[in-house]
Every structure is written in structure tokens, then in C-alpha cells.
Scaffold this motif. Structure first.
Motif, PDB file in Angstrom:
ATOM      1  N   TYR A   1       1.583  -5.784  44.291  1.00  0.00           N
ATOM      2  CA  TYR A   1       0.869  -6.110  43.060  1.00  0.00           C
ATOM      3  C   TYR A   1       0.206  -4.855  42.478  1.00  0.00           C
ATOM      4  O   TYR A   1       0.292  -4.585  41.281  1.00  0.00           O
ATOM      5  CB  TYR A   1      -0.185  -7.193  43.311  1.00  0.00           C
ATOM      6  CG  TYR A   1      -1.244  -7.208  42.261  1.00  0.00           C
ATOM      7  CD1 TYR A   1      -0.965  -7.706  40.986  1.00  0.00           C
ATOM      8  CD2 TYR A   1      -2.501  -6.655  42.496  1.00  0.00           C
ATOM      9  CE1 TYR A   1      -1.914  -7.659  39.979  1.00  0.00           C
ATOM     10  CE2 TYR A   1      -3.453  -6.605  41.506  1.00  0.00           C
ATOM     11  CZ  TYR A   1      -3.163  -7.102  40.250  1.00  0.00           C
ATOM     12  OH  TYR A   1      -4.096  -7.033  39.259  1.00  0.00           O
TER      13      TYR A   1
ATOM     14  N   TRP B   1       3.066  -2.787  40.910  1.00  0.00           N
ATOM     15  CA  TRP B   1       3.852  -3.308  39.786  1.00  0.00           C
ATOM     16  C   TRP B   1       3.111  -4.288  38.906  1.00  0.00           C
ATOM     17  O   TRP B   1       3.642  -4.734  37.894  1.00  0.00           O
ATOM     18  CB  TRP B   1       5.144  -3.959  40.317  1.00  0.00           C
ATOM     19  CG  TRP B   1       6.033  -2.945  40.975  1.00  0.00           C
ATOM     20  CD1 TRP B   1       6.246  -2.789  42.310  1.00  0.00           C
ATOM     21  CD2 TRP B   1       6.794  -1.936  40.331  1.00  0.00           C
ATOM     22  NE1 TRP B   1       7.091  -1.748  42.530  1.00  0.00           N
ATOM     23  CE2 TRP B   1       7.443  -1.202  41.329  1.00  0.00           C
ATOM     24  CE3 TRP B   1       6.988  -1.567  38.994  1.00  0.00           C
ATOM     25  CZ2 TRP B   1       8.282  -0.116  41.051  1.00  0.00           C
ATOM     26  CZ3 TRP B   1       7.817  -0.496  38.716  1.00  0.00           C
ATOM     27  CH2 TRP B   1       8.450   0.210  39.725  1.00  0.00           C
ATOM     28  N   ARG B   2       1.879  -4.667  39.306  1.00  0.00           N
ATOM     29  CA  ARG B   2       1.061  -5.539  38.474  1.00  0.00           C
ATOM     30  C   ARG B   2       1.697  -6.907  38.224  1.00  0.00           C
ATOM     31  O   ARG B   2       1.505  -7.487  37.168  1.00  0.00           O
ATOM     32  CB  ARG B   2       0.749  -4.878  37.114  1.00  0.00           C
ATOM     33  CG  ARG B   2      -0.034  -3.598  37.233  1.00  0.00           C
ATOM     34  CD  ARG B   2      -1.490  -3.886  37.532  1.00  0.00           C
ATOM     35  NE  ARG B   2      -2.060  -2.778  38.318  1.00  0.00           N
ATOM     36  CZ  ARG B   2      -3.246  -2.828  38.904  1.00  0.00           C
ATOM     37  NH1 ARG B   2      -3.979  -3.910  38.806  1.00  0.00           N
ATOM     38  NH2 ARG B   2      -3.693  -1.816  39.601  1.00  0.00           N
ATOM     39  N   TYR B   3       2.502  -7.393  39.196  1.00  0.00           N
ATOM     40  CA  TYR B   3       3.005  -8.765  39.065  1.00  0.00           C
ATOM     41  C   TYR B   3       1.992  -9.707  39.698  1.00  0.00           C
ATOM     42  O   TYR B   3       1.950  -9.859  40.916  1.00  0.00           O
ATOM     43  CB  TYR B   3       4.367  -8.932  39.754  1.00  0.00           C
ATOM     44  CG  TYR B   3       5.462  -8.045  39.222  1.00  0.00           C
ATOM     45  CD1 TYR B   3       5.550  -7.773  37.854  1.00  0.00           C
ATOM     46  CD2 TYR B   3       6.416  -7.493  40.063  1.00  0.00           C
ATOM     47  CE1 TYR B   3       6.547  -6.959  37.359  1.00  0.00           C
ATOM     48  CE2 TYR B   3       7.420  -6.674  39.571  1.00  0.00           C
ATOM     49  CZ  TYR B   3       7.482  -6.410  38.217  1.00  0.00           C
ATOM     50  OH  TYR B   3       8.464  -5.602  37.732  1.00  0.00           O
ATOM     51  N   LYS B   4       1.189 -10.355  38.822  1.00  0.00           N
ATOM     52  CA  LYS B   4       0.151 -11.237  39.371  1.00  0.00           C
ATOM     53  C   LYS B   4       0.758 -12.420  40.102  1.00  0.00           C
ATOM     54  O   LYS B   4       0.253 -12.862  41.130  1.00  0.00           O
ATOM     55  CB  LYS B   4      -0.743 -11.749  38.234  1.00  0.00           C
ATOM     56  CG  LYS B   4      -1.586 -10.666  37.617  1.00  0.00           C
ATOM     57  CD  LYS B   4      -2.383 -11.233  36.454  1.00  0.00           C
ATOM     58  CE  LYS B   4      -3.037 -10.089  35.674  1.00  0.00           C
ATOM     59  NZ  LYS B   4      -3.449 -10.507  34.339  1.00  0.00           N
ATOM     60  N   TRP B   5       1.861 -12.934  39.551  1.00  0.00           N
ATOM     61  CA  TRP B   5       2.481 -14.112  40.182  1.00  0.00           C
ATOM     62  C   TRP B   5       2.875 -13.802  41.614  1.00  0.00           C
ATOM     63  O   TRP B   5       2.850 -14.662  42.488  1.00  0.00           O
ATOM     64  CB  TRP B   5       3.693 -14.573  39.374  1.00  0.00           C
ATOM     65  CG  TRP B   5       4.765 -13.520  39.248  1.00  0.00           C
ATOM     66  CD1 TRP B   5       4.881 -12.605  38.251  1.00  0.00           C
ATOM     67  CD2 TRP B   5       5.826 -13.264  40.158  1.00  0.00           C
ATOM     68  NE1 TRP B   5       5.942 -11.793  38.475  1.00  0.00           N
ATOM     69  CE2 TRP B   5       6.565 -12.163  39.643  1.00  0.00           C
ATOM     70  CE3 TRP B   5       6.249 -13.831  41.361  1.00  0.00           C
ATOM     71  CZ2 TRP B   5       7.668 -11.637  40.291  1.00  0.00           C
ATOM     72  CZ3 TRP B   5       7.356 -13.301  41.995  1.00  0.00           C
ATOM     73  CH2 TRP B   5       8.051 -12.219  41.457  1.00  0.00           C
ATOM     74  N   LEU B   6       3.243 -12.538  41.876  1.00  0.00           N
ATOM     75  CA  LEU B   6       3.654 -12.192  43.232  1.00  0.00           C
ATOM     76  C   LEU B   6       2.466 -12.261  44.194  1.00  0.00           C
ATOM     77  O   LEU B   6       2.593 -12.722  45.331  1.00  0.00           O
ATOM     78  CB  LEU B   6       4.249 -10.791  43.243  1.00  0.00           C
ATOM     79  CG  LEU B   6       4.865 -10.438  44.572  1.00  0.00           C
ATOM     80  CD1 LEU B   6       6.257 -11.027  44.683  1.00  0.00           C
ATOM     81  CD2 LEU B   6       4.917  -8.952  44.770  1.00  0.00           C
TER      82      LEU B   6
ATOM     83  N   TYR C   1      13.259  -8.204  29.898  1.00  0.00           N
ATOM     84  CA  TYR C   1      13.644  -8.787  31.176  1.00  0.00           C
ATOM     85  C   TYR C   1      14.467  -7.832  32.037  1.00  0.00           C
ATOM     86  O   TYR C   1      14.415  -7.887  33.252  1.00  0.00           O
ATOM     87  CB  TYR C   1      14.469 -10.051  30.942  1.00  0.00           C
ATOM     88  CG  TYR C   1      13.644 -11.312  30.873  1.00  0.00           C
ATOM     89  CD1 TYR C   1      13.896 -12.364  31.739  1.00  0.00           C
ATOM     90  CD2 TYR C   1      12.629 -11.439  29.949  1.00  0.00           C
ATOM     91  CE1 TYR C   1      13.157 -13.523  31.676  1.00  0.00           C
ATOM     92  CE2 TYR C   1      11.874 -12.588  29.875  1.00  0.00           C
ATOM     93  CZ  TYR C   1      12.143 -13.635  30.738  1.00  0.00           C
ATOM     94  OH  TYR C   1      11.402 -14.778  30.676  1.00  0.00           O
TER      95      TYR C   1
ATOM     96  N   LEU D   1      12.346  -5.780  34.313  1.00  0.00           N
ATOM     97  CA  LEU D   1      11.753  -6.620  35.361  1.00  0.00           C
ATOM     98  C   LEU D   1      12.798  -6.956  36.428  1.00  0.00           C
ATOM     99  O   LEU D   1      12.560  -6.812  37.626  1.00  0.00           O
ATOM    100  CB  LEU D   1      11.208  -7.902  34.735  1.00  0.00           C
ATOM    101  CG  LEU D   1      10.755  -8.980  35.720  1.00  0.00           C
ATOM    102  CD1 LEU D   1       9.532  -8.502  36.498  1.00  0.00           C
ATOM    103  CD2 LEU D   1      10.435 -10.286  35.011  1.00  0.00           C
TER     104      LEU D   1
ATOM    105  N   ASN E   1      13.657  -3.958  38.539  1.00  0.00           N
ATOM    106  CA  ASN E   1      12.580  -3.665  39.479  1.00  0.00           C
ATOM    107  C   ASN E   1      12.629  -4.607  40.671  1.00  0.00           C
ATOM    108  O   ASN E   1      12.537  -4.183  41.818  1.00  0.00           O
ATOM    109  CB  ASN E   1      11.222  -3.817  38.793  1.00  0.00           C
ATOM    110  CG  ASN E   1      10.789  -2.533  38.145  1.00  0.00           C
ATOM    111  OD1 ASN E   1      11.384  -1.481  38.400  1.00  0.00           O
ATOM    112  ND2 ASN E   1       9.789  -2.604  37.314  1.00  0.00           N
ATOM    113  N   LEU E   2      12.777  -5.901  40.379  1.00  0.00           N
ATOM    114  CA  LEU E   2      12.797  -6.880  41.469  1.00  0.00           C
ATOM    115  C   LEU E   2      13.963  -6.623  42.403  1.00  0.00           C
ATOM    116  O   LEU E   2      13.827  -6.717  43.627  1.00  0.00           O
ATOM    117  CB  LEU E   2      12.866  -8.297  40.895  1.00  0.00           C
ATOM    118  CG  LEU E   2      11.603  -8.782  40.200  1.00  0.00           C
ATOM    119  CD1 LEU E   2      11.858 -10.109  39.494  1.00  0.00           C
ATOM    120  CD2 LEU E   2      10.481  -8.951  41.206  1.00  0.00           C
TER     121      LEU E   2
END
Ligand code: HEM
Lengths: 374, 257
Positions: free
Chosen positions: B82, B85-90, B160, B163, B166-167
Motif C-alpha cells: 500500500y 502503490w497507494r492501493y487502499k483496497w489492497l 486501467y 493498474l 502493475n498488478l
């Protein structure tokens, strides 16, 4: 980066033809010569192959050979090896691993990677460290683990308690030979998981209820429910040389009746004991499963090295260039086994393999850290 | 310190983590969420260290201990990812999965070892499995992204691509790390890093299909076309994860218990 021109397109067709021709040649060799025998690439052949491959680093990327290091070729080869692996992953006893087409594709991938590395080195930039870690690491790993495996020596050695053994059985040929390592087994020991208590069907030995058996752990004071019975373990007999046994007291929850008595899973010289519930069912004890087994050994090598230690699963002992693994024991005797079986492995390519693994591991971290294309 | 006290530490950590995630989404403060999550991690780590000391060996032997570490590292790695990459959902996802393992540990501690066969009792067991599960999570998310783009068309969905890539990169990074840890472990346990055991074959197939995806643009295949690889690769991943034991080739595999 790779802006392929029309002529680039045409040469890629040439490369594809070469790849297909080599794979077909592999199939032909397979029919003519039978499975690939890895011993033909054992030392010094694999080292010569390595030297030739390293020379490919000098090849000009624009030349006929150099173009084999393009990303299109990589993609094509990756697709071919994936298809072969799909076959390997679905069909039982497939023999892909020792087939010529597989081995040749593997070699083509190594050649492709080395050419790719050579191409990149010509425009060396520090910021490409992720690329170098992944691809150089992968090359070292694939080469050492693949072509290096031909130099692997592997033997089983069965040693009796209190005895010394020099001879090992070649795991491939079954031949017994004198090895430069000897093992003296001081003690073999084993911890068991507590055996379990179950109700079984005497007609077929199946555990009750059929399909999803209900088992209860047995240690002193443990209790549980099996079907309509509430079971308590009153005492346990469990020591080396004696079959595990439990004195259980079972209460029927429906009619309040009680049963009590010894049950035992038996062992190599004592027979099992059960406690009848009805004409069909009885309480019984399952065989305890091994939790941990280990051998206390002293190891000697011809060079005069002497080393003592404990070998167990997941914890091999290194003696000179040999690694000694705990392999097995007399499974009929279980913890009372009088011998221990070791696997002795000598792998001269071990260090390069680990270097490759560490580099690719670091490369994986760069993937994680840098993310995808921008 | 023993397992009886686990419930207090676990509850405190969970409260910190959930309020932390909530703060990431709702609070304007730059540091509140981070502070809460880190505090939760420290409390949890405190329990692990104390348990370690009282046991006299690292808590890695029983299933319960394995899950304890798993719950910790899941949140730790989720947090590091997080931060990067700042993915809050993760972050939310890793906290949720960790909670499931904590609840299992509270209901069914299995601290007296269920029968873990000797070969599984290795320090590699926890990281090998944890890293794989994280990788599956990333690649699963990438697949969802790919399906959305393929279904809705690319023009409106340019953001997208980055994203998804990256994933996949993160997921493949974890996948390769998991494979290599498995190889090192296998060497320690059986004297062989790689035997082309069916599970290993399928792990390789999965990794190779994601390698195809990340190399496709280098070979001049457009981003949109290569997106088709992702749903296919995920099906292969699911076979590797759940389906191998049903295949004819897997009879006698070391990975099928
Ligand atoms: C551990 C597995 C691998 C990983 C993680 C990996 C990763 C990557 C990455 C991230 C790039 C882009 C680098 C950049 O542009 O800076 C790349 C490029 C490339 N890789 Fe791989 N790769 C792997 C295996 C392979 C294999 C097995 C092959 C060959 C069969 C291969 C061939 C190539 C080629 C040809 C390029 C393009 C090089 C160029 O543009 O100069 N890679 N790889």
C-alpha cells in the motif's frame, strides 16, 4: 524500443522456421534414438556448451545469429515450452522431461536469453539492473539446474544402529558401490503424533460415519464425541517397543449404557485390540503418524573429515561436497526401526544454482517495486 | 505469555487495523491511518515475540503458529505494498484475510499440532504459502481489470492499463519468489530443487503465461491484444492452485496429500 521494420518481419519468419525445424528434428531424434540420456551432457560437455554460449555474448545483434535474440523469438519459445508443459501436466507418465524436443527447446531458450543479454549489454545502463538480475539470474539458474543435473550423484544408504556403512545404492541404476563417505548411525529416533480413536465397521474396516470419519485424539484425559458415544481416555500406554494403547470409557448418549476397556492399534509383534460396540461396529485406534524422525550420526570421508550431528527431514548434514538427507526407515517397525535410510547427494553445481536463485529473487523484488510499463 | 492471552492482542490489533483502514478512506489526515495500522502491527508483533520467548523456539511448528505468522505477514506485506502503490483496497483486503486467519486461530487453535508431516515442518512453509496467496490475490485483481477493459472497450479505460500491468508485475514478482522459495525448500527436504512434479509443472505453466504477458509488448503485440492472455493465465493459475490433484498426471505427486 523494438520498432520492427518490414524486413524484421520477414527475418522473424526465418527464425520461426528454424525453431520449428529444430523441434521437429527433436521429434525425429526421439523416434530414432529414444529418450534423451542426460549423462551425455555431463562434465566436461556441459562446461564446453557453457563456453560456447558465453561466446554468443559477442555476436552482433543485427547479424543472422544475433536476431535470434529478439523478443519475438522469446515469446515463440515460451509458448512452445508452455504447451509442452501442459502436456506434461495433464498426461500421466509422459516422459516429456527426457524427450529431445523438450531438451532442445530448453537449449534454444538459453541461447535466446544469452543473446538478449548480449544485446542489452551493448547499451548498458545502470537503471536496467532489474532486467540484468532477472535474465542473467535466470540463465545461471536454468543452465546449472538443467545441464548441471547431469553431474548430480545420488545414492541411498541404509545404516543399522551401531553400525558403519560405506556402500551406497545408485538411485538410478540400483548398483551398490563404495562411496567416499561413510556413516555411523548412533541412534534413530522418532516422535509420533498421538494415535486417534475411531469407530470402525468390522465388515470392511471403514471408519464411521462413512465418508467423513469422526476421529478423536487420544492423550491422557482427552475426551470427545463419536456418533452417539461420548468418549473419555482414562489412561495411555505409550513407550518405545510397546504398541500404543488407551483405556477408554464410552457413554452412550441415548441409552446411558457404558463401555470400558483397552484398545490398541498394535504393532509389528503385538496384535491390535478393539472394543465391540455392536455386531458390526467397534472402537479402534488408528496407527500413529510420525511427527519427526531423526538420526544421530557420525560421518567420515576418505579425505579424513569427521563430523557428527543430527540429520532430520528438512535438515540435511553437509560433509565435504556431499549433502546427507534423512530419507526413510523401516516403516513396519516405525519408531522401533533398527535402521535409517539416508540419501546422499553430491551436486557440483549447487553454488551457481543458488546464485541464480538469489539473483532472480532480487529481480522479483524489482518487479514488485518498479511495477509495469509506464 | 501463552495462547490464552492471544485474544486480547488479536482484538486490539484488529481494532487498530480496521480504524486504520477506515482512516485511509475517510480521514483527511496524512498520517492517522498509517499510525493506526503500524500500531496494530506492533501489538501483534509484540505477542509473537513474547510467545517466541516463552516457547524457546520460533513459533513455526504447529498449524496455529503458522497461521499466527501468516496473519501478521499478510498485513505487513499488504501495508508495504500500500505504501508503495497507494492501493487502499489492497490494505483493506489484506486486513480482512488476516482477520479470517485470526478467527480460525481463536476458534480452533490447533496448538497441539494437527498432524503436519515432517516434510512440511520447515521455515519455508509459511513464506512459501503466504507469498503464493498474495500473488494469487494480485493476479486475481489484474484479471478482473482485464475483463472489465475487454468488455467495456479500451478507449474509455486507458488508466486501467497501468493498474493492470502493475498488478501483474507485483503478482508475478510474488509468484516467482514463491516458486524459488519452494525450490530452496525442496532442496533442503528432498535434495532436489525441481523434479517436474505435477504441481511444479503447473506452477511453471502459470508463471510462463504471465511471462508471456509481460514480454508481449516487447514483441510488438498491442496492449489490448495481450490482455486476452490474463483470463487464460488465471484459469491456469486456478488449476495449479485447486485442480492439480484431480488430473491424471498428479497421481503420486508429492504435493497431493
Ligand atoms: C524470471 C523470469 C523473467 C522476468 C521476471 C522477466 C522480466 C522482463 C522484463 C521486466 C523486461 C523488460 C525490461 C525492460 O524493458 O527494462 C524483460 C525484457 C525481455 N525479456 Fe524477460 N523476463 C523473464 C524471463 C525471460 C525469458 C525466459 C526470456 C526468453 C525466453 C526473456 C526474454 C526477454 C526479452 C527478449 C526482453 C526484451 C529485451 C529488450 O528489450 O532488450 N525474459 N523481461
Amino acid at each position: 524500443m523494438d520498432r520492427e521494420s518490414k524486413s524484421g518481419q520477414k527475418t522473424f519468419i526465418n527464425e520461426r522456421i528454424i525453431i520449428i525445424a529444430i523441434v521437429i528434428a527433436g521429434f525425429a531424434l526421439q523416434i530414432a534414438a529414444g529418450p534423451f540420456d542426460y549423462s551425455i551432457i555431463s562434465f566436461p560437455v556441459n562446461v564446453i556448451v557453457l563456453a560456447v554460449m558465453l561466446l554468443l555474448l559477442l555476436v552482433k545483434p543485427s547479424g543472422a545469429t544475433g536476431r535470434f535474440g529478439s523478443a519475438k523469438v522469446s515469446l515463440c519459445l515460451l509458448a512452445i515450452i508452455t504447451l509442452m508443459c501442459l502436456y506434461m501436466g495433464i498426461v500421466a507418465n509422459n516422459g516429456v522431461k527426457t524427450s529431445w524436443p523438450f531438451v532442445l527447446t530448453y537449449l534454444l531458450i538459453l541461447i535466446n536469453i544469452i543473446l538478449v543479454i548480449g544485446k542489452r549489454i551493448r547499451q548498458f545502463k545502470w537503471k536496467d539492473y532489474g532486467f540484468y538480475l532477472n535474465h542473467i539470474g535466470l540463465f545461471i539458474f536454468l543452465f546449472s539446474a538443467g545441464l548441471g543435473s547431469a553431474d548430480l550423484q545420488r545414492y541411498f544408504m541404509r545404516v543399522y544402529e551401531g553400525k558403519v556403512e560405506w556402500r551406497g545404492e545408485n538411485t538410478k541404476t540400483g548398483e551398490l558401490t563404495d562411496l567416499p563417505v561413510a556413516i555411523s548411525l548412533e541412534d534413530f529416533s522418532m516422535d509420533m503424533y498421538p494415535p486417534k480413536i475411531a469407530i470402525i465397521d468390522k465388515r470392511n474396516g471403514e471408519t464411521f460415519p462413512a465418508g467423513k470419519p469422526s476421529l478423536m485424539e487420544s492423550f491422557e484425559g482427552s475426551s470427545g464425541n463419536i456418533g452417539e458415544w461420548s468418549v473419555k481416555v482414562d489412561s495411555i500406554k505409550d513407550r518405545p517397543g510397546v504398541a500404543p494403547a488407551a483405556y477408554i470409557i464410552a457413554k452412550n448418549k441415548n441409552d446411558g449404557g457404558t463401555l470400558a476397556g483397552w484398545i490398541s492399534c498394535g504393532n509389528y509383534f503385538q496384535s491390535f485390540k478393539t472394543l465391540d460396540v455392536s455386531d458390526i461396529y467397534c472402537f479402534a485406534m488408528t496407527y500413529p503418524e510420525p511427527k519427526r524422525f531423526s538420526s544421530k550420526v557420525e560421518v567420515f570421508t576418505k579425505r579424513g573429515l569427521k563430523k557428527s550431528g543430527i540429520i532430520e527431514v528438512n535438515d540435511p548434514l553437509t560433509a565435504g561436497s556431499w549433502k546427507i538427507y534423512q530419507y526413510s526407515y523401516d516403516s513396519n517397525m516405525g519408531r522401533d526401526s533398527e535402521y535409517s535410510v539416508f540419501e546422499l547427494v553430491r551436486d557440483p553445481w549447487l553454488i551457481p544454482v543458488y546464485i541464480g536463485i538469489i539473483m532472480v529473487m532480487a529481480g522479483a523484488v524489482t518487479l514488485f517495486w518498479k511495477g509495469g510499463r509506464k | 505469555m501463552n495462547w490464552n492471552e492471544f485474544i486480547f492482542f488479536a482484538l486490539i490489533s484488529i481494532v487498530f487495523w480496521y480504524t486504520g483502514v477506515l482512516a485511509l478512506y475517510k480521514s483527511k489526515s496524512k498520517w492517522l491511518g498509517d499510525a493506526l495500522i503500524i500500531t496494530g502491527l506492533l501489538v501483534f508483533a509484540g505477542f509473537i515475540v513474547a510467545l517466541w520467548q516463552s516457547l524457546g523456539h520460533p513459533p513455526m511448528k504447529t498449524m496455529g503458529e503458522t497461521r499466527l505468522l501468516y496473519s501478521f505477514f499478510l498485513v505487513l506485506v499488504g501495508y508495504v505494498t500500500y505504501r508503495r502503490w497507494r492501493y487502499k483496497w489492497l490494505m483493506a483486503y489484506s486486513v480482512a484475510v488476516s482477520t479470517v486467519f485470526i478467527i480460525i486461530n481463536l476458534i480452533k487453535p490447533e496448538i497441539h499440532t494437527t498432524n503436519l508431516m515432517p516434510a512440511l515442518q520447515s521455515i519455508w512453509f509459511v513464506p512459501h504459502v503466504t507469498v503464493y496467496i498474495l500473488s494469487y490475490a494480485m493476479l486475481g485483481a489484474a484479471t478482473i481489470g482485464a475483463v472489465i477493459v475487454l468488455y467495456k472497450g479500451t478507449e474509455k479505460r486507458m488508466g486501467y492499463f497501468e493498474l493492470i500491468d502493475n498488478l501483474v508485475y507485483i503478482g508475478l514478482g510474488f509468484l516467482i519468489a514463491g516458486m524459488l522459495m519452494g525450490a530452496v525448500w525442496a532442496k533442503e527436504a528432498w535434495g532436489d530443487y525441481w523434479t517436474w512434479d505435477p504441481k511444479e509443472v503447473w506452477a511453471f505453466i502459470t508463471a510462463a503465461s504471465y511471462m508471456l504477458y509481460i514480454h508481449a509488448p516487447k514483441a510488438g503485440i498491442s496492449g489490448k491484444k495481450s490482455l486476452w492472455i490474463l483470463p487464460l493465465a488465471f484459469i491456469l493459475l486456478l488449476i495449479t492452485w485447486l485442480g492439480v490433484s484431480y488430473l491424471p498426471a498428479a497421481q503420486g505427486s508429492i504435493h497431493v496429500y
